[in-house]
Design an enzyme around this catalytic site. Structure first.
Site, mmCIF file in Angstrom:
data_model
loop_
_atom_site.group_PDB
_atom_site.id
_atom_site.type_symbol
_atom_site.label_atom_id
_atom_site.label_comp_id
_atom_site.label_asym_id
_atom_site.label_seq_id
_atom_site.Cartn_x
_atom_site.Cartn_y
_atom_site.Cartn_z
ATOM 1 C CD GLN A 181 -77.485 -39.422 60.660
ATOM 2 O OE1 GLN A 181 -77.765 -38.932 61.803
ATOM 3 N NE2 GLN A 181 -75.971 -39.095 60.601
ATOM 4 C CD GLU A 220 -70.164 -33.846 61.240
ATOM 5 O OE1 GLU A 220 -69.456 -34.701 60.999
ATOM 6 O OE2 GLU A 220 -71.004 -34.405 61.244
#
Ligand code: FES
Ligand code: FES
Lengths: 806, 169
Positions: free
Chosen positions: A237, A760
């Site tokens: 990531q 998120e």
């Protein structure tokens, strides 16, 4: 010339810029099986590596006998800590300032810890070889419960830290203590509690879970001895950070390391850290001279790389009797496992837990976090959340419901009463953040109206009476959650990873014919950056998104960036893209002025080019300007049209939202049926509404899983129980509820395009909505708090405890 | 590795007849990915839970990590690489997944598509509930399934000569 007759609307539409539901460019390859994930990559002479792992949670290693394995045809090497020692690679630094054994150095501290790395011709032979390696252990006493970790007679879990009573984050109170982190005004908070009309106190556990992306962690490392260059493909990531770490550890100069993150099959925080598998593959390729691939299996993924949560939050709220909050006091016991490998910005050992005051105007607050070691896997990643923000949101949103219950107030009304008001932004929170923008009342009222909140409460009341009369065995819960997130880490003044400030970057290059290649320091794992980044550029520069190629993940070509996690891509890389585009636009304006023989100040931007103010017939499109920049730039101006921007955000962004969950629970089976789930998100400016809603669906599904059953559990011996998809709850299409999405738009005032990030939010806001619904259902039976996860068994047990089965 | 016993396997994969020698323990998913370089089918668990490795074998859906390559001897195997129409245009399902935003990271997608293909051959016009049950063997960590359901409805409509009405959320 067709160009001449198209309307402004058509010019606008063909850009497919910000705000449009552009279909994803990634899908063309993914739907045809043409993605390029790590395990799809093959290199000539490639071999495979895999681990021998510990059977025990805590044991001394007496002996490792690999002789039979080494004799097996097809086995190339077996590495143990002894082999890594001469290279100084048997331990590695963690992102949290601790160290972690790459291969167990004389002792194991959690089950499935890496002991030896076997390299063989194919995966089948590595598995055969692993069976042949004999490890002799001497068992040690185990600490599983974090509340027992600091008992005076608790076994020493980390003898390597013996005598070091100061850790990376200050003094340690006990041999199993990692850090204490405190913030806020303790005496003012204590006073608020002493003088309060009403106080509540509850220990809220947020259980251990795991991000479990469908693709596990994996890498392919290849060292070229002649050139002295290392190439590593991996599920990263944050590929640039991995390159820097690889260089610091291996001593290979950073420019000779090529780290490439190809397509990634989901990350959710699991793929931020540096793992033993990466280090061992790198060592193995250097030692053997052939490319080495390491692919985790699912059990290894769930039980070793990066758990999430495991926060135990003693939460207290003080309030007046009419429901105005006056103080918040939280103590967290944080179980970090055997090594502190939390992926947080360096100065934030408890992440941004101090967002725990949530959406409410607390005059004072105090937070203390104690991190401890246990015999469990290391990690503590932000599983689909910004650092510890899910934990904070759960803490305050459960806390507010518990307070509402004590006051006999409606939980939605309690929230409305205590929200930070629109005119208070930018708002200084009691625990040190400056919230950029918000309009909580508007969002809450819109959400309450959309789900007919008052009518639901009336229905619930009738159901409760019917239940009491014995007419039904079903109870109804309404879960309210109003979260404020903090994302977009972050400003260099307070955020870094291993000393590298958490900026992000973009490089945009326009070709002579007016098409574009752009590269970023971020890295998509399913978020659709190739689609959305092009939309930002399309709007900023007036070039159709279809003419813009986005490239991420190759550290040789992309500008340095800190990667994608914690919803930081849109707030940070997204800002860098807009800023780089604006640099180009400024230069383009000079070129256009030169071409049109007017002053720059006589020009104005119009969709896809510059036109002369008051004389719109005279104009130059961006495409024409691009050609001119390579062909006839103004005297004294550099040819070409490209720009790089490294964006250091002035502040974080603060997305928020109002979520409601309506649930019916059968008290005799414990089965909870989700009747409705409504999610209103405010993530500021919306770049691609289709992708936003997809992100919300996915995040809510993960929240549903976590709240309703997903857990990494250990028995009292430290055996990890259920680290497979047989036991670890991943909802299928059958269990997953239907999601209703909605939005308001409150742009971030400091972000160049006003966007805040959304990936998120649904997980942050979703978990408390589910948990509050379960708790709300049982509240009228005298229950104050039922711990997560709320699987049918535990819900049934809770019902039993309340005596409703008699 | 010359002394390893191998066995002949003949399979028709995406319309092409293929003959290879494999170890008896080689899983079909590894055979497809490593031997035939058909890397579209993915591995998410190797324990028959996730469905990322789903392919079509003789008209039924099979998790190819659950089967040995030798067991596929004589079978007709279709993978995502062979899903597009013979004229090169995308299959209605591939189109549906893109139109309805039925994928994010794309890792579950090949398995989902191949499962959905067989589902639609068995039940050409499924209800939402039938679709949800029909794909319950395939896990997706990204999408929350809602748009996958729509993608399959889109394809069903198209294959039945209708236009799918709902927009992607
Ligand atoms: S890899 Fe075959 S079902 Fe998961
Ligand atoms: S799209 Fe990522 S797992 Fe389904």
């Amino acid at each position: 010339m067709n160009e001449m007759v198209i309307t402004r609307e058509q010019r606008e539409a063909r850009l497919e810029g910000m705000g449009c539901k552009r279909k994803r460019v990634e899908d063309v390859r993914f739907t045809q099986g043409r993605g390029n994930y790590v395990d799809d990559i093959k290199m000539p002479n490639m071999v495979h590596g895999d681990f021998v792992r510990s059977q025990y949670a805590h044991a001394k290693i007496v002996k490792i006998d690999a002789s039979k394995a080494k004799a097996l045809p097809g086995v190339i090497a077996v590495l143990t800590a002894e082999d890594l020692k001469p290279l100084g690679l048997h331990w590695m630094p963690t992102l949290a300032g601790d160290v972690q054994a790459v291969l167990a150095d004389g002792k194991v501290c959690f089950q499935n810890q890496e002991i030896a790395f076997v390299v063989a011709e194919n995966r089948y032979i590595t598995d055969d070889a692993i069976q042949l390696i004999e490890v002799e252990y001497e068992e040690l006493p185990v600490v599983v419960d974090p509340f027992q970790s600091m008992a005076p007679d608790a076994p020493v879990l980390r003898p390597d830290l013996d005598g070091k009573m100061t850790g990376a984050h200050g003094p340690r109170k006990h041999h199993n203590h990692i850090f204490e982190w405190t913030i806020g005004d303790q005496s003012a908070t204590d006073l608020a509690f002493e003088t309060a009309d009403v106080t509540v106190k509850e220990m809220l556990s947020y259980h251990r879970t795991h991000p479990s992306p469908l693709e596990t962690c994996q890498c392919l490392a290849s060292f070229d001895k002649i050139k002295g260059e290392l190439t590593v493909y991996g599920t990263f990531q944050a590929p640039h950070v991995i390159r820097t770490v690889a260089s610091l550890l291996s001593k290979i100069p950073e420019h000779k390391i090529h780290v490439i993150a190809p397509d990634i099959g989901g990350g959710f925080g699991n793929k931020v850290g540096a793992y033993a598998g990466y280090i061992c593959s790198i060592v193995a390729t250097i030692v053997t001279g052939v490319p080495v691939k390491w692919v985790e299996d699912r059990m290894e993924n769930l039980s070793t790389t990066s758990f999430a949560r495991d926060y135990h939050m003693t939460t207290e709220i003080a309030a007046t009797k009419d429901g105005k909050v006056t103080g918040l006091r939280v103590h967290v016991l944080a179980d970090h496992g055997a090594f502190d490998a939390c992926a947080d910005p360096s100065k934030w050992p408890a992440g941004f837990m101090n967002i725990v005051t949530g959406s409410y105007d607390f005059p004072t607050a105090h937070l203390a976090v104690d991190g401890v070691y246990t015999n469990k896997a290391p990690g503590g990643v932000a599983y689909r959340c910004s650092f510890r923000v899910t934990e904070a949101a759960y803490c305050i949103e459960r806390g507010m419901d518990i307070l509402a219950q004590k006051l006999g107030m409606d939980p939605a009304d309690l929230r409305l009463k205590n929200f930070i008001r629109r005119e208070q932004f930018p708002y200084q929170s009691a625990l040190g953040w400056e919230y950029d923008s918000g309009d909580y009342h508007t969002a809450m009222n819109k959400a309450m109206e959309a789900i007919s909140y008052r009518a639901l409460r009336a229905e619930q009341k009738a159901k409760q009476e019917a239940f009491r009369r014995g007419e039904t065995r079903e109870i109804m819960g309404i879960g309210v959650s109003f979260f404020t997130e903090i994302v977009g880490a972050g400003p260099s003044k307070n955020c870094d990873i291993l000393g590298v400030a958490m900026f992000d970057s973009a490089e945009i290059r326009i070709h002579p014919t007016g098409s574009i290649i752009a590269r970023m320091g971020s890295k998509s794992q399913g978020q659709g950056h190739e689609t959305t980044w092009a939309q930002i550029i399309a709007t900023e520069l007036g070039i159709p998104a279809d003419d813009i190629m986005i490239e991420e993940g190759n550290t040789d070509t992309a500008p340095y960036g800190l990667g994608t996690y914690g919803s930081r891509s849109t707030p940070v890389a997204g800002a860098a893209i807009a800023m780089a585009a604006r640099k180009i636009k400024n230069k383009a304006q000079m070129i256009a002025a030169h071409l049109l023989e007017v002053s720059e100040y006589d020009l104005e931007w119009d969709i896809d080019g510059f036109r002369v103010k008051g004389n719109p017939e005279r104009s130059k499109t961006m495409k024409e300007i691009a050609w001119a920049s390579y062909n006839s730039p103004p005297p004294g101006l550099e040819p070409g049209l490209e720009a790089v921007n490294y964006y250091d955000p002035p502040n974080m962004t603060y997305p928020f939202g109002a979520y409601f969950c309506v649930m019916d629970i059968d008290v005799d089976t414990g089965v909870a049926k989700i009747r409705r789930f409504y999610a209103l998100d405010d993530c500021g400016t919306r770049i691609n509404p289709m992708i936003i809603e997809g992100q919300v669906h996915g995040g809510l599904t993960e929240a549903f899983a976590i709240a309703m059953g997903q857990e990494i559990k250990y028995d009292e011996l430290g055996n990890v129980v259920g680290a497979s998809f047989m036991d670890f709850f991943i909802p299928t299409a059958v269990e997953t509820p239907h999601w209703e999405t909605d939005h308001t738009v409150t742009p971030s005032p400091h972000h160049p395009i006003g966007a805040k990030g959304v990936g998120e939010s649904p997980n942050v806001g979703g978990v408390p909505a589910f948990s509050n619904a379960v708790n709300d259902a049982f509240g009228f039976l005298g229950s104050t708090h039922i711990q997560m996860p709320h699987d049918a068994w535990r819900v049934w047990e809770a019902a039993k405890k309340l005596g409703v089965h008699a | 590795m010359s002394d390893v016993q191998t066995y002949p396997v003949t399979v028709t994969v995406n319309g092409k007849k293929i003959q290879r020698f494999v170890e008896s323990r080689t899983l079909l998913i590894h055979f497809l990915r490593e031997e035939l370089n058909l890397t579209g089918s993915h591995i998410g668990c190797e324990t028959s839970h996730c469905g990322a490795c789903t392919v079509e074998i003789d008209g039924t859906s099979v998790k190819s990590c659950t089967m040995f390559a030798v067991q596929a001897n004589g079978a007709v195997v279709n993978t995502v690489e062979g899903l597009a129409n013979s004229d090169g245009t995308l299959h209605a399902l591939q189109e549906g997944f893109r139109q309805m935003h039925g994928l994010q990271c794309g890792f579950c997608t090949p398995g989902m598509l191949m499962r959905a293909k067989v589902l639609l051959s068995e039940n050409p016009d499924p209800t939402e509930e039938e679709i949800r049950h029909g794909i319950a063997g395939n896990l997706c960590r990204c999408t929350g399934y809602q748009n996958i359901v729509k993608a399959i409805q889109y394809a069903a409509a198209k294959l039945n000569g209708r236009t799918y009405q709902e927009a992607a959320e």
